[in-house]
Scaffold this motif. Structure first.
Motif, PDB file in Angstrom:
ATOM      1  N   ARG A  43      53.603  35.313  52.878  1.00 28.96           N
ATOM      2  CA  ARG A  43      54.307  36.295  53.793  1.00 28.96           C
ATOM      3  C   ARG A  43      55.684  36.772  53.068  1.00 28.96           C
ATOM      4  O   ARG A  43      55.986  37.779  53.062  1.00 28.96           O
TER       5      ARG A  43
ATOM      6  N   GLY B  80      55.086  38.738  50.132  1.00 25.81           N
ATOM      7  CA  GLY B  80      54.393  40.204  50.331  1.00 25.81           C
ATOM      8  C   GLY B  80      55.411  41.018  51.176  1.00 25.81           C
ATOM      9  O   GLY B  80      55.613  42.196  50.899  1.00 25.81           O
ATOM     10  N   GLU B  81      56.413  40.513  52.131  1.00 20.80           N
ATOM     11  CA  GLU B  81      57.413  41.292  52.699  1.00 20.80           C
ATOM     12  C   GLU B  81      58.262  41.644  51.581  1.00 20.80           C
ATOM     13  O   GLU B  81      58.933  42.832  51.761  1.00 20.80           O
TER      14      GLU B  81
ATOM     15  N   LEU C 299      53.874  36.686  44.639  1.00 23.49           N
ATOM     16  CA  LEU C 299      53.237  37.005  45.638  1.00 23.49           C
ATOM     17  C   LEU C 299      51.533  36.667  44.900  1.00 23.49           C
ATOM     18  O   LEU C 299      50.848  35.682  45.840  1.00 23.49           O
TER      19      LEU C 299
ATOM     20  N   ALA D  46      50.237  44.299  48.785  1.00 23.59           N
ATOM     21  CA  ALA D  46      51.185  43.313  49.595  1.00 23.59           C
ATOM     22  C   ALA D  46      50.896  43.423  50.985  1.00 23.59           C
ATOM     23  O   ALA D  46      50.913  42.513  51.749  1.00 23.59           O
ATOM     24  N   GLN D  47      50.679  44.604  51.707  1.00 17.80           N
ATOM     25  CA  GLN D  47      50.408  44.929  52.852  1.00 17.80           C
ATOM     26  C   GLN D  47      49.163  44.012  53.427  1.00 17.80           C
ATOM     27  O   GLN D  47      49.006  43.579  54.329  1.00 17.80           O
TER      28      GLN D  47
ATOM     29  N   GLN E 275      48.094  41.375  52.220  1.00 15.38           N
ATOM     30  CA  GLN E 275      48.115  40.022  52.146  1.00 15.38           C
ATOM     31  C   GLN E 275      48.961  39.661  53.518  1.00 15.38           C
ATOM     32  O   GLN E 275      48.724  38.703  54.234  1.00 15.38           O
ATOM     33  N   VAL E 276      50.000  40.453  53.776  1.00 10.11           N
ATOM     34  CA  VAL E 276      50.919  40.275  54.861  1.00 10.11           C
ATOM     35  C   VAL E 276      49.926  40.371  56.158  1.00 10.11           C
ATOM     36  O   VAL E 276      50.170  39.709  57.156  1.00 10.11           O
ATOM     37  N   ASP E 277      48.976  41.434  56.202  1.00  7.67           N
ATOM     38  CA  ASP E 277      48.361  41.703  57.435  1.00  7.67           C
ATOM     39  C   ASP E 277      46.961  40.450  57.460  1.00  7.67           C
ATOM     40  O   ASP E 277      46.803  40.047  58.655  1.00  7.67           O
TER      41      ASP E 277
ATOM     42  N   ASP F  91      48.902  37.420  59.139  1.00  6.68           N
ATOM     43  CA  ASP F  91      49.263  37.934  60.373  1.00  6.68           C
ATOM     44  C   ASP F  91      47.894  37.649  61.223  1.00  6.68           C
ATOM     45  O   ASP F  91      48.254  37.327  62.274  1.00  6.68           O
TER      46      ASP F  91
END
Length: 196
Positions: free
Chosen positions: A13, A16-17, A73, A158-159, A161-163, A166
């Motif tokens: 996270r 990724g952020e 990441l 990145a999005q 992985q963050v998604d 989440d």
């Protein structure tokens, strides 16, 4: 979930952020550079040119930072897979070679036009740089990041992985709430059975 898995999720996270923030900073500095370039095309002035040089340095270092964040990441996504007993995703070889070429950029040859760093004649130096197309790393800003990556593609990686973390966190939370509700319901039912 083990502490190591939880830590890996945190770092996925975090990096990724970081990639997403850096993509925004790169996009912002590129917008500022484009606006100033348009202004200088209309009316050239020395102060504007000096400002453009400062913006170029900012852009270049942000792009370098972006590659590092993306590398981190990728490493933490692999570590998370290992912690879960899964097969780690295949390493992005181009990312590795660009990161390594940047790490050893001080050893590269910088031609007069300075739009690309080249490996030079010493075969023992700049191995990663030699693996890149044409044995060079584009150091000019704008366009593809170091001649290798599209900014939108990096943001999408990145999005995703963050998604993913989440969604997994939401699923764990919902399962925890369901388990607590079931436990409470079972307790109430048991108490009613035991009450005469």
């Amino acid at each position: 979930m083990s502490d190591a898995e939880e830590a890996a999720i945190t770092f996925v996270r975090a990096w990724g952020e970081a990639v997403l923030r850096t993509v925004e900073r790169v996009a912002d500095v590129r917008r500022r550079a484009a606006a100033l370039n348009r202004e200088l095309d209309r009316v050239w002035d020395r102060d504007g040119e000096a400002t453009l040089t400062v913006i170029w340095r900012e852009n270049w270092t942000e792009e370098h930072t972006l590659i590092w964040a993306l590398h981190q990441l990728e490493r933490w996504v692999a570590r998370l897979a290992v912690e879960r007993g899964e097969e780690a995703p295949q390493e992005n070889v181009t990312l590795r070679n660009v990161r390594n070429a940047l790490e050893h950029l001080d050893e590269a040859e910088l031609p007069d036009d300075a739009t690309a760093a080249v490996a030079g004649d010493n075969d023992r130096r700049n191995r990663s740089l030699r693996t890149l197309p044409g044995g060079q790393l584009y150091i000019a800003t704008g366009g593809r990041i170091f001649g290798a990556f599209d900014l939108r593609d990096l943001a999408a990686i990145a999005q995703a992985q963050v998604d993913r973390v989440d969604l997994e966190a939401t699923a764990r939370h919902e399962a925890s709430v369901d388990a607590a509700a079931d436990s409470y319901a079972d307790k109430v039912i048991d108490e009613r059975r035991d009450t005469p």
